[in-house]
Design a protein around this motif. Structure first.
Motif, PDB file in Angstrom:
ATOM      1  N   ASP A   1       0.803  -1.173   0.113  1.00  0.00           N
ATOM      2  CA  ASP A   1      -0.096   0.062   0.093  1.00  0.00           C
ATOM      3  C   ASP A   1       0.758   1.265  -0.296  1.00  0.00           C
ATOM      4  O   ASP A   1       0.443   2.236   0.708  1.00  0.00           O
ATOM      5  CB  ASP A   1      -0.920  -0.129   1.257  1.00  0.00           C
TER       6      ASP A   1
ATOM      7  N   GLU B   1      -4.535  -0.836  -1.638  1.00  0.00           N
ATOM      8  CA  GLU B   1      -5.934  -0.771  -0.840  1.00  0.00           C
ATOM      9  C   GLU B   1      -6.736   0.027  -1.620  1.00  0.00           C
ATOM     10  O   GLU B   1      -6.605   1.229  -1.659  1.00  0.00           O
ATOM     11  CB  GLU B   1      -6.002  -0.581   0.379  1.00  0.00           C
TER      12      GLU B   1
ATOM     13  N   LYS C   1      -7.752  -4.924   4.518  1.00  0.00           N
ATOM     14  CA  LYS C   1      -6.493  -4.787   5.120  1.00  0.00           C
ATOM     15  C   LYS C   1      -5.514  -5.896   4.894  1.00  0.00           C
ATOM     16  O   LYS C   1      -4.450  -5.900   4.760  1.00  0.00           O
ATOM     17  CB  LYS C   1      -6.551  -4.491   6.739  1.00  0.00           C
TER      18      LYS C   1
ATOM     19  N   VAL D   1       2.848   0.152   4.364  1.00  0.00           N
ATOM     20  CA  VAL D   1       2.310   0.863   5.511  1.00  0.00           C
ATOM     21  C   VAL D   1       1.012   0.452   5.432  1.00  0.00           C
ATOM     22  O   VAL D   1       0.539  -0.157   4.485  1.00  0.00           O
ATOM     23  CB  VAL D   1       2.268   2.274   4.995  1.00  0.00           C
ATOM     24  N   THR D   2       0.219   0.757   6.741  1.00  0.00           N
ATOM     25  CA  THR D   2       0.901   0.962   7.886  1.00  0.00           C
ATOM     26  C   THR D   2       1.250  -0.194   8.749  1.00  0.00           C
ATOM     27  O   THR D   2       0.387  -1.148   8.567  1.00  0.00           O
ATOM     28  CB  THR D   2       0.042   2.020   8.723  1.00  0.00           C
TER      29      THR D   2
ATOM     30  N   CYS E   1      -2.363  -2.790   7.537  1.00  0.00           N
ATOM     31  CA  CYS E   1      -2.340  -3.674   6.620  1.00  0.00           C
ATOM     32  C   CYS E   1      -1.033  -4.426   6.739  1.00  0.00           C
ATOM     33  O   CYS E   1      -1.191  -5.526   6.225  1.00  0.00           O
ATOM     34  CB  CYS E   1      -2.408  -2.874   5.154  1.00  0.00           C
TER      35      CYS E   1
HETATM   36  N1  TIU Z   1      -2.621   0.368   4.446  1.00  0.00           N
HETATM   37  C1  TIU Z   1      -3.216   0.262   5.660  1.00  0.00           C
HETATM   38  O1  TIU Z   1      -2.840   0.063   6.515  1.00  0.00           O
HETATM   39  N2  TIU Z   1      -4.731   0.679   5.502  1.00  0.00           N
HETATM   40  C2  TIU Z   1      -5.047   1.829   6.449  1.00  0.00           C
HETATM   41  O2  TIU Z   1      -6.088   2.067   6.470  1.00  0.00           O
HETATM   42  N3  TIU Z   1      -4.093   1.965   7.198  1.00  0.00           N
HETATM   43  C3  TIU Z   1      -4.299   3.028   8.334  1.00  0.00           C
HETATM   44  O3  TIU Z   1      -3.318   3.113   9.305  1.00  0.00           O
HETATM   45  N4  TIU Z   1      -5.238   3.667   8.459  1.00  0.00           N
END
Ligand code: TIU
Length: 235
Positions: free
Chosen positions: A24, A72, A132, A157-158, A162
Motif C-alpha cells: 500500500d 488498498e 487490510k 504501510v501502515t 495492513c
Molecule cells: N494500508 C493500510 O494500512 N490501510 C489503512 O487504512 N491504514 C491505516 O493506518 N489507516
C-alpha cells in the motif's frame, strides 16, 4: 542457503522461493489530500520508510527476484466496500468521495496510485485489495503457490494495520515472513514499535523482523543470473 541477522533469531531462505512484498505505498496514505488526511492522520510519520523501500526494490530488481505490490482500493461502484468500512472513523471525506487526488481509495484514481518513489516496474504484479489483509478477496495466495514462493520479505504501510494483518494471515497460511523494521511505518510511532515487538515475541510467534541493511548487503553480493527464480518468475 542465504542467512540474515534478524529477530528473534536468524532468518534463512532460498532465492528460488522468496519475494519482496510492498504493501500500500499509495498516494492516499503517504501524500497530502488523501485517505490518511481525511482520517486526521499525520502523513509525516510515513516518510522515513519510503527511500528504504525504494532501495530494496532496486536491489530485488537487480537480483531479478520477484516484487509484489499491493494497493488498498475499491471498485468505482463501491460494490466491494462494506458500509461499515465507509463510515468507520467518521472521516471528512469518505471512501469514494471526491478529494484533491480524485475519489478517495478508488481503483484507477490518482490518489490510489503508487507514490513514484515505490512504483512497480511494468512487469511486476500489482494486487488490488479491498481489505487490510492481502489474502482477502484477492489472487495473492494462488499466485504465490503457483510461483512456489514460501518466504515473504514484507515492507509497507501502515505497520499495525495492513502490514501486520497481512503478515499474520500469511503466517497462518504457512509462509515464513520477515518484516523490514526500517521499511515500514505507522502514523503512530508507538504502535509501530509495539507491533515489531509483538510479531517476534514468543520465539517468533508471527515471524521475524530485520533491518534493510542485512538484506541489501546480502543482495549486493549476489550476481544477477545466479538467482534462478528470476527467469521462471517472469515467464
Ligand atoms: N494500508 C493500510 O494500512 N490501510 C489503512 O487504512 N491504514 C491505516 O493506518 N489507516
Amino acid at each position: 542457503m542465504p542467512i540474515i541477522d534478524a529477530k528473534p533469531f536468524h532468518y534463512d531462505f532460498s532465492f528460488d522461493h522468496v519475494a519482496l512484498v510492498c504493501i500500500d505505498m499509495q498516494r492516499d496514505f503517504c501524500q497530502p489530500g488523501g485517505f490518511a488526511e481525511s482520517l486526521g492522520d499525520n502523513i509525516k510519520n510515513l516518510q522515513p520508510c519510503i527511500p528504504v523501500i525504494g532501495k530494496l526494490q532496486e536491489a530485488f530488481r537487480k537480483a531479478e527476484l520477484p516484487i509484489i505490490h499491493t494497493k488498498e482500493c475499491h471498485k468505482p461502484d463501491l460494490s466491494d466496500l462494506p458500509t461499515a468500512k465507509r463510515n468507520r472513523g467518521n472521516p471528512k471525506l469518505k471512501i469514494g468521495d471526491k478529494g484533491p487526488m480524485g475519489r478517495i481509495l478508488i481503483d484507477g484514481e490518482p490518489g490510489s496510485d503508487f507514490i513514484p518513489e515505490c512504483a512497480p516496474a511494468q512487469w511486476e504484479l500489482v494486487i488490488s485489495k479491498p481489505g487490510k489483509d492481502t489474502f482477502y478477496n484477492t489472487e495473492f495466495d494462488d499466485y504465490m503457490k503457483l510461483r512456489k514462493i514460501t518466504h515473504l520479505v514484507i515492507t509497507g504501510v501502515t505497520t499495525e494495520v495492513c502490514v501486520q494483518t497481512t503478515m499474520r494471515c500469511a503466517n497462518d497460511r504457512g509462509y515464513d515472513c520477515v518484516l523490514v523494521e526500517d521499511g515500514t511505518d505507522s502514523y503512530f510511532p508507538e504502535f509501530k514499535a509495539m507491533t515489531l515487538k509483538a510479531l517476534v515475541a514468543q520465539g517468533g510467534i508471527v515471524g521475524w523482523t530485520c533491518k534493510s541493511d542485512a538484506l541489501l548487503e546480502l543482495l549486493a553480493k549476489e550476481q544477477p543470473g545466479q538467482v534462478s527464480s528470476a527467469t521462471s518468475f517472469a515467464a
